[in-house]
Design a protein around this motif. Structure first.
Motif, PDB file in Angstrom:
ATOM      1  N   ASP A  92       0.854  -1.190   0.000  1.00 38.77           N
ATOM      2  CA  ASP A  92       0.000   0.000   0.000  1.00 38.77           C
ATOM      3  C   ASP A  92       0.892   1.244   0.000  1.00 38.77           C
ATOM      4  OD1 ASP A  92      -2.515   1.187   0.007  1.00 38.77           O
ATOM      5  OD2 ASP A  92      -2.702   1.204   2.189  1.00 38.77           O
ATOM      6  N   ASN A 106      -3.889   5.278  -3.352  1.00 38.54           N
ATOM      7  CA  ASN A 106      -5.111   6.071  -3.248  1.00 38.54           C
ATOM      8  C   ASN A 106      -4.689   7.525  -3.462  1.00 38.54           C
ATOM      9  OD1 ASN A 106      -4.237   7.211  -0.769  1.00 38.54           O
ATOM     10  ND2 ASN A 106      -5.107   5.513   0.404  1.00 38.54           N
ATOM     11  N   LYS A 114     -10.050   1.563  -8.133  1.00 39.80           N
ATOM     12  CA  LYS A 114     -10.627   1.673  -6.793  1.00 39.80           C
ATOM     13  C   LYS A 114     -11.746   2.715  -6.807  1.00 39.80           C
ATOM     14  CE  LYS A 114      -7.900   1.559  -3.169  1.00 39.80           C
ATOM     15  NZ  LYS A 114      -6.792   2.024  -2.291  1.00 39.80           N
ATOM     16  N   TYR A 117     -11.476  -0.830   5.907  1.00 37.40           N
ATOM     17  CA  TYR A 117     -10.393  -0.045   6.520  1.00 37.40           C
ATOM     18  C   TYR A 117     -10.253  -0.411   7.990  1.00 37.40           C
ATOM     19  CZ  TYR A 117      -9.777   3.175   2.552  1.00 37.40           C
ATOM     20  OH  TYR A 117      -9.477   3.744   1.342  1.00 37.40           O
TER      21      TYR A 117
HETATM   22  O1  G3P Z   1      -5.262   2.412   0.689  1.00 34.70           O
HETATM   23  C1  G3P Z   1      -6.287   2.641   1.602  1.00 34.70           C
HETATM   24  C2  G3P Z   1      -5.953   2.428   3.038  1.00 34.70           C
HETATM   25  O2  G3P Z   1      -4.961   1.471   3.188  1.00 34.70           O
HETATM   26  C3  G3P Z   1      -5.714   3.661   3.833  1.00 34.70           C
HETATM   27  O3  G3P Z   1      -4.909   3.442   4.930  1.00 34.70           O
HETATM   28  O4  G3P Z   1      -3.492   4.141   6.816  1.00 34.70           O
HETATM   29  O5  G3P Z   1      -4.615   5.874   5.402  1.00 34.70           O
HETATM   30  O6  G3P Z   1      -5.949   4.469   6.963  1.00 34.70           O
HETATM   31  P1  G3P Z   1      -4.742   4.560   6.079  1.00 34.70           P
END
Ligand code: G3P
Length: 223
Positions: A6, A28, A85, A131
């Motif tokens: 990620d 993201n 996504k 999440y």
């Molecule tokens: O990619 C989405 C997700 O893994 C976000 O993680 O650490 O920003 O809550 P976080």
């Protein structure tokens, strides 16, 4: 279980994908914004590193169904093995339903309840991404929610995997592995926490010291 990174940091992706058998990279908008690179250049760069057979998941910014559909088609066409996504808003769900019919690979994201995950799977998403840590942060049960979703997906035989996302520590990953989660996406620090242990390094040093005391410095099994 699929192990996905990620991150959009190409140095980290290169380093970790050389060591670990990774099954993909997720990004993201927040992750991409940290890299200060043009989105399409970044996806191309990640693709060069991981190779065309490894999936990359990238997220739309649009919020209206028609715009999500247009943006998703653009992202999907960037390379082979591209997953789009889409957050599970009502407009997002509507877009997931339509895009799945058109054969676009969708990863439904920003999932906070098992119900949302179920609906996205039913709409045709190939991955549903709850999440974990963001749930834990609001005193909800991140691991429990993922566990529920895994059971639902398996029980009804959806052609969809639960891709647990948002982790703060390796213990959350372990708890999900115990409940048979299909996939996890972890940031580099958690991949390292899963991989490394100081006692492993200490043990290797000790083996070498013992060997060299007996057979001389620099000697090995093959000399
Ligand atoms: O990619 C989405 C997700 O893994 C976000 O993680 O650490 O920003 O809550 P976080």
């Amino acid at each position: 279980m699929k192990l996905i990174l990620d991150t959009g940091n190409v140095e980290e992706i290169k380093l970790l994908s050389d060591i670990l058998p990774i099954d993909g990279v997720t990004t993201n908008p927040t992750i991409v914004s940290k890299e200060k690179k043009k989105f399409t250049d970044l996806i191309a760069e990640i693709g060069e590193i991981v190779g065309e057979d490894i999936p990359i998941h990238a997220q739309v910014l649009s919020t209206k169904c028609e715009d999500i559909i247009e943006e998703a088609q653009f992202i999907s066409a960037l390379r082979k093995n591209m997953y789009v996504k889409i957050p599970v808003t009502s407009e997002g769900l509507k877009a997931i339903k339509e895009l799945s019919k058109r054969g676009i690979n969708i990863t439904a994201t920003a999932i906070f309840t098992a119900h949302q995950g179920f609906l996205a799977a039913k709409a045709g998403a190939k991955f549903v991404a709850p999440y974990v840590n963001r749930l834990d942060n609001i005193s909800a049960d991140g691991v429990g929610t993922v566990n529920d979703l895994v059971q639902i997906i398996d029980q009804y035989g959806f052609d969809c995997e639960v891709l647990a996302a948002s982790f703060k520590n390796a213990q959350q990953v372990l708890e999900l592995m115990r409940c048979g989660v299909h996939s996890v996406t972890v940031p580099p620090d958690i991949a390292r926490a899963m991989m490394n242990h100081p006692l492993t390094d200490w043990s290797v040093d000790q083996f070498i010291k013992d060997w060299e005391n007996a057979f001389g410095k620099g000697s090995k099994t093959n000399n």
